[in-house]
Design a protein around this motif. Structure first.
Motif, PDB file in Angstrom:
ATOM      1  N   ASP A 201     -13.941  33.523   1.485  1.00 10.72           N
ATOM      2  CA  ASP A 201     -12.846  34.070   2.277  1.00 10.72           C
ATOM      3  C   ASP A 201     -12.460  35.452   1.777  1.00 10.72           C
ATOM      4  N   GLN A 202     -12.011  36.286   2.695  1.00 11.22           N
ATOM      5  CA  GLN A 202     -11.440  37.585   2.348  1.00 11.22           C
ATOM      6  C   GLN A 202     -10.712  38.132   3.574  1.00 11.22           C
ATOM      7  N   PRO A 203      -9.728  39.030   3.370  1.00  9.86           N
ATOM      8  CA  PRO A 203      -8.980  39.572   4.508  1.00  9.86           C
ATOM      9  C   PRO A 203      -9.741  40.667   5.231  1.00  9.86           C
ATOM     10  N   ALA A 204      -9.470  40.785   6.525  1.00  9.98           N
ATOM     11  CA  ALA A 204     -10.038  41.892   7.294  1.00  9.98           C
ATOM     12  C   ALA A 204      -9.317  43.198   6.985  1.00  9.98           C
ATOM     13  N   LYS A 205      -8.016  43.139   6.732  1.00 14.20           N
ATOM     14  CA  LYS A 205      -7.214  44.342   6.540  1.00 14.20           C
ATOM     15  C   LYS A 205      -6.566  44.349   5.152  1.00 14.20           C
ATOM     16  N   PRO A 206      -6.585  45.497   4.467  1.00 16.33           N
ATOM     17  CA  PRO A 206      -6.031  45.570   3.120  1.00 16.33           C
ATOM     18  C   PRO A 206      -4.519  45.661   3.055  1.00 16.33           C
ATOM     19  N   VAL A 207      -3.846  45.918   4.187  1.00 16.75           N
ATOM     20  CA  VAL A 207      -2.382  46.001   4.197  1.00 16.75           C
ATOM     21  C   VAL A 207      -1.840  44.937   5.142  1.00 16.75           C
ATOM     22  N   ARG A 208      -1.083  43.999   4.560  1.00 15.97           N
ATOM     23  CA  ARG A 208      -0.497  42.897   5.340  1.00 15.97           C
ATOM     24  C   ARG A 208       0.969  42.829   4.926  1.00 15.97           C
ATOM     25  N   GLY A 209       1.829  43.424   5.764  1.00 17.99           N
ATOM     26  CA  GLY A 209       3.176  43.700   5.311  1.00 17.99           C
ATOM     27  C   GLY A 209       4.294  43.040   6.104  1.00 17.99           C
ATOM     28  N   PHE A 210       5.444  42.992   5.440  1.00 13.52           N
ATOM     29  CA  PHE A 210       6.718  42.607   6.051  1.00 13.52           C
ATOM     30  C   PHE A 210       7.740  43.636   5.589  1.00 13.52           C
ATOM     31  N   MET A 211       8.467  44.232   6.549  1.00 19.71           N
ATOM     32  CA  MET A 211       9.466  45.248   6.226  1.00 19.71           C
ATOM     33  C   MET A 211      10.848  44.737   6.571  1.00 19.71           C
ATOM     34  N   LEU A 212      11.812  44.997   5.683  1.00 22.41           N
ATOM     35  CA  LEU A 212      13.167  44.489   5.856  1.00 22.41           C
ATOM     36  C   LEU A 212      14.168  45.628   5.736  1.00 22.41           C
ATOM     37  N   ASP A 213      15.025  45.749   6.747  1.00 25.00           N
ATOM     38  CA  ASP A 213      16.103  46.746   6.759  1.00 25.00           C
ATOM     39  C   ASP A 213      17.314  46.132   6.078  1.00 25.00           C
ATOM     40  N   ILE A 214      17.501  46.485   4.803  1.00 19.80           N
ATOM     41  CA  ILE A 214      18.671  46.000   4.069  1.00 19.80           C
ATOM     42  C   ILE A 214      19.790  47.033   4.063  1.00 19.80           C
ATOM     43  N   ALA A 215      19.568  48.189   4.715  1.00 17.82           N
ATOM     44  CA  ALA A 215      20.593  49.236   4.737  1.00 17.82           C
ATOM     45  C   ALA A 215      21.707  48.894   5.720  1.00 17.82           C
ATOM     46  N   ARG A 216      21.341  48.484   6.929  1.00 20.44           N
ATOM     47  CA  ARG A 216      22.343  48.188   7.953  1.00 20.44           C
ATOM     48  C   ARG A 216      22.911  46.777   7.832  1.00 20.44           C
ATOM     49  N   LYS A 217      22.153  45.893   7.185  1.00 20.87           N
ATOM     50  CA  LYS A 217      22.641  44.535   6.926  1.00 20.87           C
ATOM     51  C   LYS A 217      22.233  44.169   5.497  1.00 20.87           C
ATOM     52  N   PRO A 218      23.185  43.945   4.619  1.00 23.80           N
ATOM     53  CA  PRO A 218      22.815  43.545   3.264  1.00 23.80           C
ATOM     54  C   PRO A 218      22.299  42.111   3.238  1.00 23.80           C
ATOM     55  N   TYR A 219      21.210  41.906   2.538  1.00 21.57           N
ATOM     56  CA  TYR A 219      20.657  40.570   2.326  1.00 21.57           C
ATOM     57  C   TYR A 219      20.780  40.244   0.839  1.00 21.57           C
ATOM     58  N   THR A 220      21.019  38.993   0.521  1.00 24.36           N
ATOM     59  CA  THR A 220      21.196  38.632  -0.875  1.00 24.36           C
ATOM     60  C   THR A 220      19.860  38.648  -1.607  1.00 24.36           C
ATOM     61  N   ASP A 263      28.617  46.711  -0.999  1.00 23.69           N
ATOM     62  CA  ASP A 263      27.711  45.561  -0.996  1.00 23.69           C
ATOM     63  C   ASP A 263      26.292  46.084  -1.211  1.00 23.69           C
ATOM     64  N   HIS A 264      25.779  45.912  -2.415  1.00 25.24           N
ATOM     65  CA  HIS A 264      24.472  46.484  -2.741  1.00 25.24           C
ATOM     66  C   HIS A 264      23.763  45.622  -3.775  1.00 25.24           C
ATOM     67  N   ALA A 502       8.359  43.859  11.117  1.00 22.43           N
ATOM     68  CA  ALA A 502       9.565  44.540  10.648  1.00 22.43           C
ATOM     69  C   ALA A 502      10.830  43.909  11.208  1.00 22.43           C
ATOM     70  N   VAL A 503      11.808  43.705  10.337  1.00 25.60           N
ATOM     71  CA  VAL A 503      13.143  43.269  10.743  1.00 25.60           C
ATOM     72  C   VAL A 503      14.084  44.453  10.628  1.00 25.60           C
ATOM     73  N   TRP A 504      14.691  44.842  11.759  1.00 26.05           N
ATOM     74  CA  TRP A 504      15.667  45.922  11.796  1.00 26.05           C
ATOM     75  C   TRP A 504      17.047  45.337  12.091  1.00 26.05           C
ATOM     76  N   SER A 505      18.050  45.849  11.402  1.00 26.85           N
ATOM     77  CA  SER A 505      19.390  45.242  11.444  1.00 26.85           C
ATOM     78  C   SER A 505      20.372  46.059  12.270  1.00 26.85           C
ATOM     79  N   ASP A 506      19.956  46.477  13.464  1.00 29.65           N
ATOM     80  CA  ASP A 506      20.780  47.367  14.282  1.00 29.65           C
ATOM     81  C   ASP A 506      22.167  46.796  14.569  1.00 29.65           C
ATOM     82  N   ILE A 507      22.242  45.531  14.954  1.00 27.52           N
ATOM     83  CA  ILE A 507      23.530  44.863  15.160  1.00 27.52           C
ATOM     84  C   ILE A 507      23.605  43.778  14.088  1.00 27.52           C
ATOM     85  N   ALA A 508      24.153  44.177  12.947  1.00 25.82           N
ATOM     86  CA  ALA A 508      24.032  43.359  11.741  1.00 25.82           C
ATOM     87  C   ALA A 508      24.605  41.963  11.903  1.00 25.82           C
ATOM     88  N   SER A 509      25.660  41.823  12.687  1.00 22.40           N
ATOM     89  CA  SER A 509      26.336  40.535  12.821  1.00 22.40           C
ATOM     90  C   SER A 509      25.670  39.602  13.821  1.00 22.40           C
TER      91      SER A 509
END
Length: 552
Positions: A201-220, A263-264, A502-509
């Motif tokens: 086994d091996q991956p087809a792509k070398p970059v397999r990502g998840f992006m999180l916007d913690i600026a507009r919504k703080p995550y613990t 909150d940071h 990617a998770v974007w936190s445009d409407i944080a609530s």
């Protein structure tokens, strides 16, 4: 991403060991099962069905040649040929064999061929309720053996052999061996038994990502750490953190504490996140977006805000004709280079509002003047913005990072061109003067797929965004679908390094962080399946979803 193995510093290795040791200590021991499988050659051998020998013939030959012989009974022809393991992402190849397969039995051993695999060995031992025995030359029935070897191929590749009452997982680098342990963990947790035979086994792509916007919504920090564990088990290898925007600046700063939101995350928490990610072979990719999306910085430094010819403030944008704007961003880039120790860095560069008006030169004469002074009489505001991006790239490049920027930070027809080594994070085709993905690819750029049509989970679903579904990604998307729903020509596939959900936190609530975790669960699994193997999946969506439910 480089295909060469990156050796960690001694300090990073110690951090990684500490994190894995903590994971080991807190792992729940699993139930008892039958014995292990694998070959004495470290996982490269073929099962009896492929060699043409009966198991009894093979074991007799091994004994006469001095090879270690498993003490458990050999596989019998009474066993049916094994079926391929069912995992997410699916393995590329499985050679079936006859035999009982393997379940972890409490007290059996994990052994390693090299001290570099100690972290991987301790982690899987804790997860499966086995004893970590360290480096051993002897082999026993029941052993799970991790080994470096198999030549100099893809460092994320591995071979896993289930045979003779043992398991062997080997690969050219520790990343591949780690992914082999993830396959084994899923096999055992999903069906109870890892099937007899050989997985390659091996991956087809070398970059397999998840992006999180913690600026507009703080995550613990614990929530982020839980996502890292989830990502690691799914064979993702990047976590992007967008931690600066108009709504907040979410990481402790020593150079500019005045810009940090109440909150940071503390630097100690970020260090723990980075170390946990490294233990799972995940690179944390930081992003301080500029010269737009700097509202949190401007709130503490209103003198840096961009104003148009009428004196009206421009939201989130700093005045890039002012040297003080560059200094504060460079201060921050330099400060965080010591905290985020991975090889990748995201510079942002998108949605600079001065370039969204009909005539930037007329609307922002100070920027036009600065452009002409720096780059010549024909220079434009777009040239000045490109120069800003290049200057920030130089700041980060000095720390040895590979750099990326959003596609709408790249402009055509300029006298100033973006630095050659900037990778394109392609997310949209909606910007003014939008360029097709092929424009970047034909210029030789490497591209990362963040297609907002499929991979953007935007809280509150503002504008035209809707929450993406795993089924749509699974059935309609692949890494060559960079914009909209159409794929670029296959000839460009090698320049597309991979992609990121990617998770974007445009409407944080709009959602709690637990609702976010539930909402992205199946999209993450579909995304990594298509990054590991972009082809049409063999499994239907209904079966894939059911498998995800069994695997947990």
């Amino acid at each position: 991403m480089s295909q060469h193995k990156r050796r960690a510093s001694a300090q990073q290795v110690r951090r990684k060991q500490a994190v894995v040791a903590a994971a080991f200590a807190g792992t729940v021991v699993l139930g008892v099962g039958v014995g292990f499988w694998a070959s004495a050659d470290g996982g490269g051998g073929q099962p009896a069905e492929s060699t043409g020998q009966e198991p009894s013939q093979r074991d007799s030959a091994a004994a006469s040649s001095g090879e270690a012989t498993p003490t458990s009974p050999p596989p019998s022809r009474s066993y049916p040929l094994s079926k391929a393991p069912q995992t997410i992402p699916a393995v590329h190849s499985h050679t079936p064999a006859r035999g009982p397969g393997w379940r972890p039995q409490h007290g059996e051993r994990v052994v390693v061929s090299d001290p570099e695999l100690a972290d991987e060995g301790r982690l899987i031992a804790g997860e499966l309720g086995l004893a970590y025995a360290g480096e051993k030359d002897d082999v026993r029935a029941g052993d799970l053996r991790l080994a470096l070897g198999n030549g100099g191929g893809n460092p994320e590749s591995y071979t896993m052999t289930v045979r003779g009452g043992r398991v062997d997982i080997s690969g050219p680098a520790d990343a591949g061996v780690f992914y082999g342990t993830r396959t084994l963990k899923q096999e055992v947790h999903g069906g109870g038994t890892a099937p007899e035979g050989v997985v390659r086994d091996q991956p087809a792509k070398p970059v397999r990502g998840f992006m999180l916007d913690i600026a507009r919504k703080p995550y613990t920090a614990p929530w982020i750490e839980d996502r890292i564990r989830e990502l690691g088990d799914l064979k993702f290898n990047e976590l992007g953190l967008h931690f600066s925007d108009d709504q907040g600046f979410r990481i402790e700063s020593g150079t500019h504490p005045e810009i940090v939101s109440k909150d940071h995350l503390t630097k100690a928490q970020v260090k723990q996140i980075v170390d946990l990610a490294a233990a799972r072979h995940i690179t944390v990719v930081p992003e301080i977006d500029s010269p737009g999306h700097l509202g949190a910085v401007i709130a503490a430094h209103p003198d840096l805000q961009l104003r148009n010819a009428s004196g009206a403030a421009t939201k989130g944008a700093v005045d890039i004709s002012e040297g003080a704007s560059a200094k504060i961003v460079d201060d921050l880039l330099g400060e965080y280079a010591g905290l985020f120790t991975g090889s990748q860095w995201h510079l942002g560069g998108d949605e600079y509002q001065a370039l969204t008006v009909a005539d930037p030169q007329a609307s922002y004469p100070q920027l036009a003047d600065a452009a002409r002074q720096k780059y010549g009489s024909g220079a434009t505001v777009a040239d000045l913005a490109t120069g800003w991006l290049n200057d920030r790239a130089a700041t980060v490049r000095a720390h040895g990072r590979t750099l990326r920027a959003w596609n709408d930070g790249f402009f055509r027809g300029n006298s100033v061109q973006p630095a050659k080594d900037l990778q394109v994070a392609y997310w949209t085709g909606k910007e003014i003067g939008a360029r097709q993905p092929v424009d970047y690819l034909s210029a030789g750029r490497k591209v990362l797929n963040y297609n907002d049509e499929f991979l953007y989970y935007v809280l509150g679903q503002p504008q035209t965004f809707v929450y993406p579904t795993g089924q749509r990604i699974y059935e309609q998307w692949n890494p060559r679908v960079l914009r909209g729903t159409s794929a670029v020509p296959a000839g460009y596939d090698g320049q597309i390094l991979g992609g990121s959900f990617a998770v974007w936190s445009d409407i944080a609530s709009a959602q709690t962080q637990d609702q976010v975790a539930a909402g992205i669960r199946m999209p993450l699994r579909a995304t990594v399946q298509k990054l590991w193997d972009p082809g049409t999946p063999a499994m239907s969506w209904a079966d894939f979803k059911a498998l995800a439910g069994r695997l947990g």
